[in-house]
Write a protein that holds these residues in place. Structure first.
Motif, PDB file in Angstrom:
ATOM      1  N   THR A  26     -60.564  32.452-149.299  1.00  0.00           N
ATOM      2  CA  THR A  26     -61.717  32.714-148.434  1.00  0.00           C
ATOM      3  C   THR A  26     -61.235  32.999-147.012  1.00  0.00           C
ATOM      4  N   GLU A  75     -70.726  33.364-136.692  1.00  0.00           N
ATOM      5  CA  GLU A  75     -72.092  33.633-137.185  1.00  0.00           C
ATOM      6  C   GLU A  75     -72.890  32.339-137.358  1.00  0.00           C
ATOM      7  N   GLY A  83     -67.595  33.364-141.184  1.00  0.00           N
ATOM      8  CA  GLY A  83     -67.049  32.009-141.314  1.00  0.00           C
ATOM      9  C   GLY A  83     -68.019  30.992-141.870  1.00  0.00           C
ATOM     10  N   ARG A 119     -77.891  33.428-145.600  1.00  0.00           N
ATOM     11  CA  ARG A 119     -76.970  34.418-145.027  1.00  0.00           C
ATOM     12  C   ARG A 119     -77.148  34.361-143.512  1.00  0.00           C
ATOM     13  N   ARG A 125     -63.358  41.282-144.160  1.00  0.00           N
ATOM     14  CA  ARG A 125     -62.964  40.997-145.550  1.00  0.00           C
ATOM     15  C   ARG A 125     -62.217  42.163-146.182  1.00  0.00           C
ATOM     16  N   HIS A 127     -68.366  42.651-142.589  1.00  0.00           N
ATOM     17  CA  HIS A 127     -67.451  42.723-143.729  1.00  0.00           C
ATOM     18  C   HIS A 127     -66.147  43.458-143.434  1.00  0.00           C
TER      19      HIS A 127
END
Ligand code: F6P
Length: 373
Positions: free
Chosen positions: A150, A247, A195, A270, A300, A297
């Motif tokens: 993660t 966030e 996070g 979310r 990621r 994203h």
């Protein structure tokens, strides 16, 4: 269904499966490659399950070969696909009469799909949600070995997850890039990082980029203090203030900004929207022009940095070692710089957060970084 006693001893394992669960992160393919190569090298067959536990529920399982994992070490994403909504124990199957989502336990279906192929062990690559989804499958006798991934770095029991170092590097570069444009325009620039409820990513990228303000969920912030700090910098002739905000950052009253909820997801909240809110508040209260950027994203995606490639390969190799040694239901971890393993269930549904007195917080404060506290 076979009982635990009916199964062959795990040390003589001939067939395993691998899946990637939860949100993707850089380094997933490096783990898949390590597991598949190590297994085939030892005469063990490896099946790949598509789209995480969803593929296990829907019986989308295929045999993997060395060709499947050739040239994937540096690839972002996952060749198997992933899914962050399908915990077999709580699989959404429509709605109840009152409109709330209806769930069904499909754990036995998953075990049957493995048993049909005589798969004795499952390597689950994922975060806390994936480890918790693996537990009931392990309870039914399938040996589950967890590998921690993660970008949030919040998995309980390990000091580091792969994917984190790449996300820190991406976010640091983004923070570095807004620096000169903020300075050119005398602006406050608010950059929102991912996070969930953990501030590791924002703390590391904030520190690496020399961000002036770092706001993380573990340290509640006072808006007035952040505004005062921006004004103080401006009055000292500083031409910009860079704010790295997680966030999940919380205000003094504990509030977070939620972008939306997904009731069918095991993790329905979310987070998102704090950068916009903060930038508007700062502009209104200080009259310093402000802008915001949401990295989302991008953190990621992309190729894993060297550190994540090495870590992911080490994790994959250790997972195979555990299987070959006959260890059951373990999670591969890195503790104090050493590879090890803990009970897989110990990481389920728990999060490793930043302690308020973490040395990196003190380090950042020593270079005048404001945490809004
Ligand atoms: O857990 C990884 C993560 O990227 C979090 O940092 C973020 O809050 C969440 O996943 C986003 O999830 P999704 O991909 O469903 O938008």
């Amino acid at each position: 269904m076979a009982t635990i006693q009916d199964r062959v001893p795990v040390s003589q394992i001939k067939r395993i499966a691998v899946l990637t669960g939860g949100g993707d992160c850089p380094g997933l393919n490096a783990v898949i490659r390590a597991v598949v190569k190590d297994a085939i090298n030892c005469g063990i067959e490896v099946y790949g399950i598509e789209d995480g536990f969803l593929g296990l529920i829907e019986d989308r399982i295929r045999l993997l070969s060395l060709d499947d994992v050739s040239n994937i070490l540096t690839m972002g994403g996952t060749i198997l696909g992933s899914n962050n909504k399908s915990n077999p124990q709580k699989y959404p199957v429509g709605k109840n009469e009152d409109g709330t989502p209806k769930f069904k336990d499909l754990t036995e279906v998953c075990v049957t799909h493995l048993e049909i192929r005589k798969i004795e062990a499952l390597v689950v690559i994922g975060g806390d949600g994936t480890m918790s989804a693996a537990k009931p499958i392990a309870d039914l006798g399938i040996n589950c070995i967890g590998v921690p991934k993660t970008i949030d770095n919040d998995l309980y029991g390990t000091d580091i997850t792969f994917g984190f170092q790449t996300a820190v590097s991406v976010a640091t570069e983004a923070l570095d890039r807004v620096h000169p444009t903020a300075a050119s325009h005398h602006r406050v620039m608010v950059v929102e990082l991912m996070g969930r409820n953990a501030g590791w990513l924002t703390l590391h990228a904030g520190l690496a980029s020399g961000s002036d303000v770092i706001l993380i969920p573990e340290i509640e912030f006072d808006l007035e203090k952040v505004c005062e700090y921006c004004l103080w910098r401006s009055q000292r002739g500083k031409r910009f203030t860079i704010i790295a905000v997680a966030e999940g950052a919380k205000m003094s009253d504990g509030k977070q900004i939620v972008e939306r909820t997904d009731p069918t997801s095991p993790d329905p909240i979310r987070l998102g929207g704090i950068a916009r809110w903060l930038s508007e508040q700062i502009e209104e209260k200080t009259e310093i022009e402000s802008r915001y950027v949401v990295l989302g994203h991008t953190q990621r995606g992309g190729t894993p940095v060297a550190g994540d490639r090495v870590l992911a390969t080490q994790f994959g190799h250790h997972a195979m070692q555990l299987l070959k040694m006959g260890k059951t239901n373990r999670l591969v971890v890195m503790q104090g710089g050493h590879l090890g393993d803990v009970e897989i269930a110990s990481a389920a549904d728990k999060q490793r957060l930043v302690p308020k007195n973490h040395p990196l917080v003190a380090t950042a404060k020593s270079v005048y970084t404001c945490f809004g506290d």
